[in-house]
Design an enzyme around this catalytic site. Sequence first.
Site, mmCIF file in Angstrom:
data_model
loop_
_atom_site.group_PDB
_atom_site.id
_atom_site.type_symbol
_atom_site.label_atom_id
_atom_site.label_comp_id
_atom_site.label_asym_id
_atom_site.label_seq_id
_atom_site.Cartn_x
_atom_site.Cartn_y
_atom_site.Cartn_z
ATOM 1 N N LEU A 110 18.618 -8.622 106.439
ATOM 2 C CA LEU A 110 17.924 -8.879 105.169
ATOM 3 C C LEU A 110 17.058 -7.692 104.741
ATOM 4 O O LEU A 110 16.300 -7.796 103.779
ATOM 5 C CB LEU A 110 17.067 -10.157 105.273
ATOM 6 C CG LEU A 110 17.846 -11.452 105.520
ATOM 7 C CD1 LEU A 110 16.884 -12.646 105.661
ATOM 8 C CD2 LEU A 110 18.833 -11.731 104.381
ATOM 9 N N GLY A 111 17.168 -6.594 105.468
ATOM 10 C CA GLY A 111 16.488 -5.368 105.033
ATOM 11 C C GLY A 111 15.050 -5.261 105.500
ATOM 12 O O GLY A 111 14.255 -4.545 104.883
ATOM 13 N N SER A 112 14.699 -5.929 106.615
ATOM 14 C CA SER A 112 13.278 -5.950 106.984
ATOM 15 C C SER A 112 12.727 -4.559 107.300
ATOM 16 O O SER A 112 11.570 -4.284 106.972
ATOM 17 C CB SER A 112 13.021 -6.912 108.144
ATOM 18 O OG SER A 112 13.667 -6.441 109.288
ATOM 19 N N ALA A 115 12.169 -2.829 104.022
ATOM 20 C CA ALA A 115 11.127 -3.550 103.279
ATOM 21 C C ALA A 115 9.750 -3.242 103.869
ATOM 22 O O ALA A 115 8.778 -2.994 103.135
ATOM 23 C CB ALA A 115 11.402 -5.055 103.303
ATOM 24 N N ASP A 156 19.470 -0.019 101.325
ATOM 25 C CA ASP A 156 18.390 -0.937 101.704
ATOM 26 C C ASP A 156 17.059 -0.500 101.090
ATOM 27 O O ASP A 156 16.272 -1.339 100.625
ATOM 28 C CB ASP A 156 18.238 -1.003 103.231
ATOM 29 C CG ASP A 156 19.373 -1.774 103.885
ATOM 30 O OD1 ASP A 156 20.368 -2.072 103.194
ATOM 31 O OD2 ASP A 156 19.276 -2.067 105.095
HETATM 32 C C1 MEV Z 1 22.662 -2.316 106.095
HETATM 33 O O1 MEV Z 1 21.867 -3.270 105.411
HETATM 34 C C2 MEV Z 1 23.711 -1.748 105.170
HETATM 35 C C3 MEV Z 1 24.675 -0.756 105.814
HETATM 36 O O2 MEV Z 1 25.677 -0.448 104.850
HETATM 37 C C4 MEV Z 1 23.979 0.505 106.279
HETATM 38 C C5 MEV Z 1 23.542 1.418 105.127
HETATM 39 O O3 MEV Z 1 23.910 1.191 103.979
HETATM 40 O O4 MEV Z 1 22.808 2.365 105.437
HETATM 41 C C6 MEV Z 1 25.395 -1.369 107.025
#
Ligand code: MEV
Length: 323
Positions: A110-112, A115, A156
């Site tokens: 979820l991008g913690s 974030a 992210d």
């Molecule tokens: C991670 O949330 C997303 C990935 O594509 C990695 C990135 O974009 O750096 C797996």
Amino acid sequence: MRRALVTPHVGIGQTSAKIILFGEHSVVYGHPAIAVPLRSLRMRARVEPAMENDAQSTLTALGWSGALSDAPSHFASIQRAAAVATEFVGAPDARLALTTESGFPAQRGLGSSAAAAGAVIRAIFDAYDAPATPEQIFALTQEAEKVAHGRPSGLDAVATSATAPVHFQAGRTTQLDLTVDAWLVIADSGIQGSTRETVAHVRRQYDDAFEATSQCLARLGEITTDALDDLREARVEQLGAKMTESHALLSALGVSNDSLDALVSAARGAGALGGKLTGGGGGGCVIALAGTREDARLVEAAMLAAGAHATWSHAPSSEEVAA
Ligand code: MEV
């Protein structure tokens, strides 16, 4: 380097969770991705001058508290965020007390990490009344993300700071105006996923089996591009089918597992139009598309019965997330 002329006051920074609708992993190889910020799952950071008796900066986050320099390795991106932001505002030796509060779980796709880094950087700029452009904040968040993920695409960092869904490709971001009448159900498998590890796994596949892997990544990119038209035309069935195809491709890349596959199957069995893992995979969250709020409730129940630890429903055309 310039020196900060102001004494810091309390600074606040906010970002949010994100989900990747299409294009995780392939985005690292220059293909497009679409991500949606979940604006009601917030990450907040607070920064203030450290207490008199603290010899160095402190951190309080996720139930841990202590000297920032002694923080466990999963806080490395926060350490880096604090270092680059204090350097940027001209206060590299500042003694600060940092606190982060998260409304969503860490290491679940979820991008913690982005974030938290983005919120800390914003809080430090706020504490020093330092102006910053979104590009500067993005660049500093990317510095912190490199510590967390190695070679982050930047998606992210963009999505956790965005106020609307975004299309992202090779560092370029376009805001999307989504009016799709459907619900996204997000289910947490309860399993920690390491984006650093899954990104490294895909890189090895790419090096060892170039043809098959690059075809898979290219197909993920095509799906993302075609999904943009579906989003514009509000073709929810097609979007669902593309999510399911993306999941199969991500599985073929080796970033899914039995728990995530079971959650996708349970969602589809309960009437979801499609489903896929979201983010780095290897654990973390699954998303499913449901036609109505009522369908979303049925899908949530099925995913909880299949082992999800928590679920959220989100209407992509609003800021609403219902737990
Ligand atoms: C991670 O949330 C997303 C990935 O594509 C990695 C990135 O974009 O750096 C797996």
